[in-house]
Enzyme design. Structure first.
Site, mmCIF file in Angstrom:
data_model
loop_
_atom_site.group_PDB
_atom_site.id
_atom_site.type_symbol
_atom_site.label_atom_id
_atom_site.label_comp_id
_atom_site.label_asym_id
_atom_site.label_seq_id
_atom_site.Cartn_x
_atom_site.Cartn_y
_atom_site.Cartn_z
ATOM 1 N N ASP A 1 60.389 69.019 -18.206
ATOM 2 C CA ASP A 1 59.877 70.311 -18.636
ATOM 3 C C ASP A 1 60.730 70.929 -19.734
ATOM 4 O OD1 ASP A 1 57.725 70.713 -16.631
ATOM 5 O OD2 ASP A 1 59.396 70.570 -15.240
ATOM 6 N N LYS A 2 60.076 71.724 -20.562
ATOM 7 C CA LYS A 2 60.806 72.450 -21.599
ATOM 8 C C LYS A 2 61.500 73.676 -21.018
ATOM 9 C CE LYS A 2 60.464 74.903 -25.972
ATOM 10 N NZ LYS A 2 59.625 75.249 -27.141
#
Length: 692
Positions: free
Chosen positions: A231-232
């Site tokens: 995930d960012k």
């Protein structure tokens, strides 16, 4: 008209395991509230524990006639010296040229031309400087913009005897290997050719972080290998491999990197490939907890650990931010190439103004070149399609095939996931969540091939080269295994029900493909009804493009119910909403844990004793490369309201947070576990209304 973002019920996410009421919580208020640590195939949680390079490094190796140690230390000083001689613009130009040579990936390098110089003695000094300091480069003189001025041209000396790099051999002569083979004859035989390291990143996606590192090293993205993207909007740690780089060189980058740290270096023989992971360890903090009572929170958390959640593919699988990927997948399966291209390029909700403007411009003008000038480079699929249409107008199939394989296959996988989710919901609606029923599918008990087949029958077996390396190991295994893919899966019969040897945790459903079984109860009708409605056949293809046909995809299986592994939870009391509540790997290294403003609340906690049975728990299709349209509610503050009272979030003095720690097999979505706990939608559109 812009497409609306997808809602949970549209992609089959509609049921819960428990009927508990849920409560309010804020997800990802800070990116440190969502910590992800990769779990390797041995079940080891990947952590950043050291930023230092190993004390024993490989002996000096030659790359393009230069020493790699010099490439880090001496070259910096030589370029600095060149700056004093020729000026900063030419020094910057030279540094970029050397980085490009080190990156390889080309059979020739365009020369650079230095600034005009009318002083012959100065030009001679520059020539001599290159002869003494950059033996892999040659210089000559060309006319400048004015007849009275001359310019020094700098070229790569491909004839240099020590230049054993990519220029000395064509790919065919290298046995078809896609690796940059520069320096291979000089790399020590006793040292693995891949450097494996742990990358720690904050608020950056995997591709973005590796792009930064690649630019600093002057190497191409294909040089890196990794098991899956993370995930960012999170703090994540994962393994990465890079071809023929020294640990000291990467370790030296740490002082220049922002939001990224590299460490735990070692040399290995093989690079990482997509899918080579067991799963992920999540540490999630839900802030601003509001509930009628602590008992509701305690009961809900214990129920999640005991019962688990429905193993849905989360909204990010379908492009919850903007792109309806399952609809594009349906168009591909029907052979509607132009429709698929239009869906990829058309305007849609929730995007930045500049991107929306570019999409609208193309929709109205059909100007490929003009649109390409406006679209940012991270929109990989859109740019690939437009570049192809630029050279071959109207060839929509070719345009679709120009999208990187792992990305374009996401559309097909998304449609498979859409079918699976609907089937899972129908299974829960018809037969509940407590017992196995006649006609269910399960993995055979005691079947030794089941563990292998669950991985080989996955999407990664069909393209393990996506990380940049054409490793055929998984494909080689699959040739022998695919014929047995169904021998380890069986339909539950009366004898199985009477013996009680299978439980609800054993129930699986197929991801549609040519070699999977379907349940013999009425759940199979879900697949048939939905595909018929969409004009798609599970048994016949309407076109001859195999990669866009379900009849040419092997298929695989996925557990309907998933329990969080090694599940732990605790309530925390905090006073400052801007303080992080959980230590990260970097905090532990720096010995700079968050200030002691967090106080555990003693209301009990839960922890499952179930071991992380690695390969057995690995379900189908795992972490895929993601573009901007495939992220988990990135950048959104997710407020999930229910009830009132416990720890009023408006209080300036005391707030309540719920800290959850658990492991999930690859391809399982932590957001679906949070959905089960809080009993609210994970749709971005829904969360936006809560933020108003």
């Amino acid at each position: 008209m812009a497409m609306k973002t997808v809602e949970e019920d549209e992609v089959g996410i509609s049921c819960f395991i428990s009927d508990l009421p849920g409560f309010r919580g804020v997800l990802k208020q800070r990116y440190s509230d969502f910590i992800v640590n990769e779990v390797d195939r041995d079940g080891t949680v990947v952590k950043l524990t050291s930023l230092d390079a190993p004390e024993e490094e490989p002996e000096s190796v030659q790359e393009n006639g230069i020493n790699t140690c010099d490439a880090v230390v001496s070259y910096a000083s030589r370029i600095e010296s060149f700056k004093s001689l020729a000026g900063e613009p030419d020094a910057v130009l030279l540094e970029e040229f050397i980085n490009k040579i080190n990156a390889g990936g080309e059979d020739s390098f365009s020369p650079i031309v230095l600034s005009p110089d009318s002083d012959k003695s100065h030009r001679k000094a520059v020539h001599n400087f290159f002869k003494e300091n950059f033996k892999f480069l040659v210089t000559d003189v060309v006319d400048g913009p004015d007849p009275s001025l001359k310019c020094i041209r700098v070229r790569f000396n491909s004839a240099e005897p020590n230049n054993k790099g990519k220029n000395s051999k064509k790919r065919k002569e290298r046995g078809g290997k896609p690796f940059d083979s520069r320096g291979s004859e000089n790399w020590p035989e006793n040292v693995g050719k891949f450097l494996r390291f742990h990358i720690y990143k904050e608020n950056k996606d995997t591709h973005e972080a590796l792009g930064v590192i690649g630019n600093m090293l002057g190497i191409q993205p294909k040089s890196f290998g990794f098991a899956g993207t993370k995930d960012k909007r999170a703090v994540t740690t994962q393994r990465v491999t890079v071809y023929k780089q020294r640990a000291s060189r990467l370790a030296s980058l740490n002082k220049r990197l922002f939001g990224i740290k590299l460490g735990d270096f070692c040399y290995v023989k093989e690079g990482l490939c997509l899918g080579q992971l067991m799963g992920n360890r999540f540490t999630i903090t839900l802030r601003g907890i509001v509930s009628d009572s602590e008992d509701i929170i305690k009961t809900s958390a214990e129920a999640l650990g005991r019962l688990g959640f429905i193993n849905y593919f989360g909204l990010q699988r379908f492009g919850s931010g903007s792109l309806p990927t399952h609809l594009i997948g349906g168009a591909l399966l029907r052979g509607e190439w132009k429709l698929a291209v239009d869906m990829i390029l058309d305007p849609r909700e929730g995007e930045r103004i500049a991107i929306a403007k570019a999409r609208k411009y193309y929709k109205e003008s059909n100007d490929v070149v003009g649109t390409l000038k406006q679209l940012p480079r991270y929109l990989v699929a859109e740019r690939a399609v437009l570049q192809s249409l630029k050279t071959s107008p109207g060839n929509y199939l070719q345009a679709l095939k120009s999208i990187p394989r792992t990305l374009r296959m996401l559309y097909i996988h998304s449609y498979q996931s859409y079918l699976w989710n609907h089937a899972a919901s129908k299974r829960v609606q018809n037969y509940g969540t407590e017992q196995v029923v006649l006609g269910d599918l399960v993995y055979c008990k005691g079947n030794s091939t089941a563990k292998v087949t669950e991985f080989v029958g996955s999407e990664y077996a069909e393209d393990c080269s996506a990380g940049g390396y054409a490793s055929n190991n998984e494909d080689d295994i699959s040739v022998d295994i695919h014929e047995d893919i169904n021998t380890c899966v069986k339909v539950v019969d009366d004898e199985d029900l009477n013996s009680g040897c299978y439980t609800i945790d054993d129930v699986i459903l197929p991801m549609p493909g040519s070699r999977v079984k379907y349940p013999t109860n009425n759940i199979a009708n879900v697949y048939e009804d939905l595909t018929k409605k969409d004009g798609i056949s599970l048994t016949e293809s309407v076109h001859k493009v195999e990669e866009f046909s379900i009849t040419s995809i092997t298929g695989c299986y996925r557990r309907v119910f998933q329990k969080p592994i090694n599940f732990e939870w605790e309530l925390l009391e905090y006073s400052d909403s801007n303080k992080q509540l959980v230590e990260t790997d970097l905090d532990k290294i720096n010995k700079s844990a968050p200030k002691n403003t967090v106080k555990p609340i003693d209301v009990g906690n839960g922890k499952t004793d179930e071991a992380f049975d690695c390969i057995r728990e690995l379900e189908s299709c795992d972490d895929f490369p993601k573009d901007e349209n495939f992220k988990e509610i990135a950048g959104e503050e997710v407020k999930l309201p229910h009830g009132e009272s416990l720890g009023d979030s408006s209080s300036q003095h005391s707030h309540i947070a719920l800290k959850l720690s658990f492991t999930l097999p690859a391809s399982c979505y932590a957001t679906m576990a949070i959905r089960e706990l809080l009993k609210t939608s994970t749709s971005v559109a829904y969360h936006k209304t809560l933020n108003q």
